[in-house]
Scaffold this motif. Structure first.
Motif, PDB file in Angstrom:
ATOM      1  N   LEU A 143       0.821  -1.217   0.000  1.00 47.14           N
ATOM      2  CA  LEU A 143       0.000   0.000   0.000  1.00 47.14           C
ATOM      3  C   LEU A 143       0.854   1.265   0.000  1.00 47.14           C
ATOM      4  CD1 LEU A 143      -2.827  -0.999   2.520  1.00 47.14           C
ATOM      5  CD2 LEU A 143      -3.040  -0.711   0.051  1.00 47.14           C
ATOM      6  N   SER A 150       0.589   3.420  -2.972  1.00 44.85           N
ATOM      7  CA  SER A 150      -0.624   4.201  -3.204  1.00 44.85           C
ATOM      8  C   SER A 150      -0.322   5.695  -3.173  1.00 44.85           C
ATOM      9  CB  SER A 150      -1.679   3.859  -2.143  1.00 44.85           C
ATOM     10  OG  SER A 150      -2.795   4.718  -2.250  1.00 44.85           O
ATOM     11  N   ASP A 151      -1.104   6.463  -3.904  1.00 46.95           N
ATOM     12  CA  ASP A 151      -0.993   7.920  -3.870  1.00 46.95           C
ATOM     13  C   ASP A 151      -1.976   8.533  -2.873  1.00 46.95           C
ATOM     14  OD1 ASP A 151       0.383  10.195  -4.955  1.00 46.95           O
ATOM     15  OD2 ASP A 151      -1.469  10.770  -5.958  1.00 46.95           O
ATOM     16  N   ASN A 193      -4.123   5.285   2.607  1.00 49.88           N
ATOM     17  CA  ASN A 193      -3.693   3.955   2.181  1.00 49.88           C
ATOM     18  C   ASN A 193      -2.232   3.724   2.530  1.00 49.88           C
ATOM     19  OD1 ASN A 193      -6.224   3.621   1.137  1.00 49.88           O
ATOM     20  ND2 ASN A 193      -5.604   3.598  -0.995  1.00 49.88           N
ATOM     21  N   ARG A 194      -1.409   4.727   2.249  1.00 47.18           N
ATOM     22  CA  ARG A 194       0.014   4.611   2.565  1.00 47.18           C
ATOM     23  C   ARG A 194       0.239   4.443   4.056  1.00 47.18           C
ATOM     24  NH1 ARG A 194       3.914   6.285  -0.702  1.00 47.18           N
ATOM     25  NH2 ARG A 194       5.010   7.313   1.010  1.00 47.18           N
ATOM     26  N   THR A 238      -7.635   8.408  -8.318  1.00 48.85           N
ATOM     27  CA  THR A 238      -6.421   7.856  -7.718  1.00 48.85           C
ATOM     28  C   THR A 238      -6.660   6.443  -7.205  1.00 48.85           C
ATOM     29  OG1 THR A 238      -5.764  10.084  -7.044  1.00 48.85           O
ATOM     30  CG2 THR A 238      -4.647   8.245  -5.968  1.00 48.85           C
ATOM     31  N   ASP A 272      -4.635   3.161  -8.132  1.00 50.44           N
ATOM     32  CA  ASP A 272      -4.016   2.315  -7.105  1.00 50.44           C
ATOM     33  C   ASP A 272      -4.401   0.850  -7.280  1.00 50.44           C
ATOM     34  OD1 ASP A 272      -2.766   4.476  -6.012  1.00 50.44           O
ATOM     35  OD2 ASP A 272      -4.098   4.664  -4.278  1.00 50.44           O
ATOM     36  N   ARG A 273      -5.670   0.615  -7.585  1.00 53.17           N
ATOM     37  CA  ARG A 273      -6.098  -0.785  -7.765  1.00 53.17           C
ATOM     38  C   ARG A 273      -5.356  -1.433  -8.928  1.00 53.17           C
ATOM     39  NH1 ARG A 273     -11.244   1.471  -6.660  1.00 53.17           N
ATOM     40  NH2 ARG A 273     -11.837   1.454  -8.867  1.00 53.17           N
ATOM     41  N   ILE A 283      -1.544  -1.776  -7.537  1.00 50.88           N
ATOM     42  CA  ILE A 283      -1.268  -2.530  -6.308  1.00 50.88           C
ATOM     43  C   ILE A 283      -1.753  -3.969  -6.396  1.00 50.88           C
ATOM     44  CG2 ILE A 283      -1.882  -2.652  -3.851  1.00 50.88           C
ATOM     45  CD1 ILE A 283      -1.748   0.402  -3.809  1.00 50.88           C
ATOM     46  N   SER A 292     -11.780   3.393  -1.746  1.00 44.70           N
ATOM     47  CA  SER A 292     -10.698   2.572  -1.198  1.00 44.70           C
ATOM     48  C   SER A 292     -11.168   1.201  -0.730  1.00 44.70           C
ATOM     49  CB  SER A 292     -10.043   3.302  -0.012  1.00 44.70           C
ATOM     50  OG  SER A 292      -9.405   4.493  -0.431  1.00 44.70           O
TER      51      SER A 292
END
Length: 722
Positions: free
Chosen positions: A305, A308-309, A313-314, A525, A529-530, A533, A589
């Motif tokens: 994660l 992620s941007d 999540n980060r 975003t 990410d999906r 990641i 998310s």
């Protein structure tokens, strides 16, 4: 097969009293260390709220246009502030001058509250004459005191006679979030631990063992929270109430699962060994690899994660990985020490006898017999069910939760927003924000006002409204009020048109932000990410499985079945969320969180199963070994799945839609994976494939004269497990 595994060779001579005392030193020392750590860090499990922030602006996409607009827009405020919008709706016809004057007095009184900045707007009447709105600016650094200040504003506003008062805007939402997360330190933890304890007592019918497992989970959570507290306090990670709740659930669920695997193997070995130390050595040696591999899959999945941007999540990546690491450490050090000191008393009132025959649950013996008879029919039927459910996954709307659905229960901010939208443009209180070069402000204003869906455009001024625009670093700040509610698809479409229009103004160097733009950027975003990641998590899981099983076919098989189970869960959610829970959409998310949790945690149970299958295959061949492994692990893995599902379901006590959606997806997905994928699909596939599942290795070779794989259930002693 545990029921007919040969007893160890002749037992060694009983150790002397001195040797027995010496063997107690290590577990006693470990126990003292863990008790010291628990005493030193246990309080941190209730202190993460001190370093948590629920400001939604802190979790925006890092590189998005709306994030940069928010950064530049902060310079236009004399000290950062948080607006609360006060709405008065008349209960007795058009508002008269007396009530308008009372509203103005209430706003000026609110400006003097301790948490206010002193800046308020006038009371602006609605076009229909039946409502007024005013804005009170609160300090953005109030933290937990925001709720108290918002309630004080409401108390002043309710002094206007014959009106219904509503509060909306960012400060009102933040106050409701603070109330929703108020019980996360105590209520969530208490419910999760209580549910786990009840399940363990019911399943294992022992008094001391559930308490030891729970104590290990609490110790792990205390250390994890202490480490996260230090990181958050030094600004290295950002924690909000959602991450705080997920950390508690992850640690409790994982530590309990790992503890159950070890304690079940220890109980089995106690039947095969007269000496508890020898039993623990074997149990620990056979459990350390699957527990470590399981922890590694979850921790690596969470750490991905970091790609992620989205800031939240980060943040979950390292926070969750720390929690999983502490759970593994507790399961492999504290619990073994406690179990060996307690010995057979841990399972009281039952007492495992050293009779050379490990207990077998009759239900799982019958399941194994079914797998032995009809493997191909079982895996075909299981795949058909999962594929049918997975076909519904694309219908799940991950476009974002409307403000009116942020909370599971009715909240004052949602009621205030409905009141505001009933009398003012739908985007009132949440305007789109345009940052532009000061020398092009008139052209940008004209371009924004001409966009369909924009009700009005006004500039931030240095003094009273209507004055000269405030210029900061050569830029101006414009607010574009939208005609549609700020969280609607129509508002997002308007922001798209607005961006095209103002970006086309030469030399304006424009940025468009605000709530609607943030929602759109977050959605974009999250989709990115999906795409990034998802495959990386899958590769990490596959790498751990390849190292653990020394195979290529088995890891691909396990990862594919868990991935299909995840898609099936999304398909069920697409039906259940709108028609049962009333969610029109899910947070962007949620699918990613669900994927990381379900793939990593779902593989855990396959790891528990397949490491035992591999162990048994070395004795009796793969086709026999899978039946022995299923019978031996069925009870404990199913118990662990029920426990993990129950702990995630406990997130439902926090009245927030995001956590409710995560709770359902993970709880249902874990049960689906435990009861269908791991119990029927994987064993049937392995039974059908035989030794080919270990390719390119050649693990499964039947031992001549090996005992039958599945004995008749009648007459067998039943061990713990579901």
């Amino acid at each position: 097969m545990p029921a007919d595994r040969p007893a160890p060779a002749a037992a060694p001579p009983a150790p002397s009293a001195r040797r027995r005392r010496a063997r107690l030193l290590v577990p006693l020392a470990l126990l003292v260390v863990w008790l010291g750590l628990g005493g030193a860090f246990g309080s941190y499990a209730g202190r993460l709220g001190e370093v948590a922030t629920n400001d939604r602006a802190a979790f925006l996409p890092r590189s998005a246009e709306s994030t940069e607009a928010a950064r530049l827009g902060a310079g236009f405020r004399a000290g950062d502030s948080l607006p609360v919008i006060v709405v008065w709706e008349s209960r007795t016809g058009p508002l008269d001058d007396t009530r308008r004057s009372a509203a103005e007095q209430a706003l000026h009184a609110a400006a003097a509250l301790p948490g206010a900045t002193g800046r308020v707007s006038p009371a602006v009447p609605a076009a229909d004459g039946r409502a007024l709105q005013g804005v009170v600016q609160l300090r953005a650094d109030l933290g937990r005191e925001t709720g108290d200040t918002v309630r004080a504003v409401r108390a002043l506003a309710e002094g206007v006679p014959d009106t219904t008062v509503g509060l909306a805007g960012p400060a009102a939402i933040l106050a409701d979030l603070g109330g929703a997360f108020a019980g996360i330190d105590g209520l969530l933890l208490g419910v999760a631990l209580g549910v786990v304890l009840l399940i363990l007592l019911a399943v294992y019918r022992a008094v001391l063992l559930p308490l030891l497992v729970i104590l290990g989970a609490v110790f792990a959570l205390g250390i994890a929270c202490a480490l996260v507290y230090l990181l958050a306090d030094h600004g290295l990670v950002t924690v909000d109430g959602q991450i705080q709740g997920l950390l508690s659930i992850l640690v409790i669920g994982a530590a309990t699962d790992y503890g159950l695997l070890l304690s079940a193997r220890f109980r089995e070995e106690l039947h095969l060994h007269g000496d508890r130390f020898a039993a623990l050595r074997t149990a620990w040696r056979q459990s350390v690899e699957p527990i470590t591999a399981s922890g590694a899959t979850v921790a690596l999945g969470l750490l991905v994660l970091l790609l992620s941007d989205l800031t939240n999540n980060r943040a979950l990546g390292p926070v969750g990985a720390i929690g999983i690491g502490c759970a593994v450490l507790s399961a492999l050090t504290f619990l073994p020490a406690a179990l060996v000191l307690a010995g057979r008393a841990a399972y009281w009132p039952s007492r495992p006898a050293a009779d050379g025959r490990a207990p077998v649950h009759a239900v799982w013996a019958r399941v194994a017999a079914l797998v032995a008879r009809r493997p191909r029919a079982l895996w075909a039927a299981s795949l058909a069910v999962l594929a049918a459910l997975a076909a519904l996954a694309p219908t799940l709307d991950a476009g974002g939760v409307p403000q009116s659905e942020l909370f599971v229960k009715a909240q004052p901010s949602a009621a205030g927003q409905r009141l505001l939208s009933a009398h003012f443009p739908g985007g009132s209180g949440n305007p789109a924000v345009v940052i532009a070069a000061a020398d092009r402000s008139e052209a940008v204003t004209a371009a924004a006002a001409a966009v369909p869906g924009v009700a009005a455009v006004r500039a931030t001024t240095a003094g009273a409204p209507g004055g000269a625009p405030l210029v900061v670093d050569g830029r101006v700040r414009l607010e574009a009020t939208l005609t549609d509610p700020a969280d609607s698809d129509a508002a997002i479409a308007t922001v798209h048109r607005l961006r095209q229009a103002v970006h086309a103004v030469p030399g304006a160097d424009t940025l468009v932000g605000g709530y609607t733009a943030q929602q759109d950027d977050t959605r974009t975003t999250a989709a990115r990410d999906r795409t990034l990641i998802t495959p990386v998590v899958l590769l990490c899981v596959l790498a751990v499985l390849v190292l653990l099983l020394r195979s290529l076919v088995a890891p691909v098989l396990l990862a594919a079945t868990v991935g299909l189970s995840y898609l099936a869960t999304l398909g069920v959610s697409a039906v259940v969320f709108p028609h049962v829970f009333g969610f029109s959409a899910v947070d962007p998310s949620v699918p990613l969180y669900g994927y990381v949790f379900l793939v990593a945690l779902g593989v855990d149970y396959n790891i528990f199963l397949m490491t035992r299958v591999r162990e048994e295959a070395l004795r009796s061949g793969t086709r026999e070994g899978v039946l022995r492994g299923l019978t031996a692990t069925g009870g404990v893995i199913t118990s662990a799945g029920v426990v993990l599902a129950a702990t995630f379901a406990a997130l439902g006590v926090i009245p927030l839609a995001f956590l409710a959606q995560i709770a359902f997806i993970v709880a249902f997905g874990v049960l689906l994976d435990t009861l269908l994928v791991r119990s029927l699909l994987v064993p049937a596939l392995v039974r059908d494939l035989g030794d080919r599942v270990w390719w390119p290795a050649r693990t499964g070779r039947a031992v001549p004269g090996a005992a039958p794989a599945v004995p008749e259930p009648a007459g067998e002693r039943v061990g713990p497990g579901i």
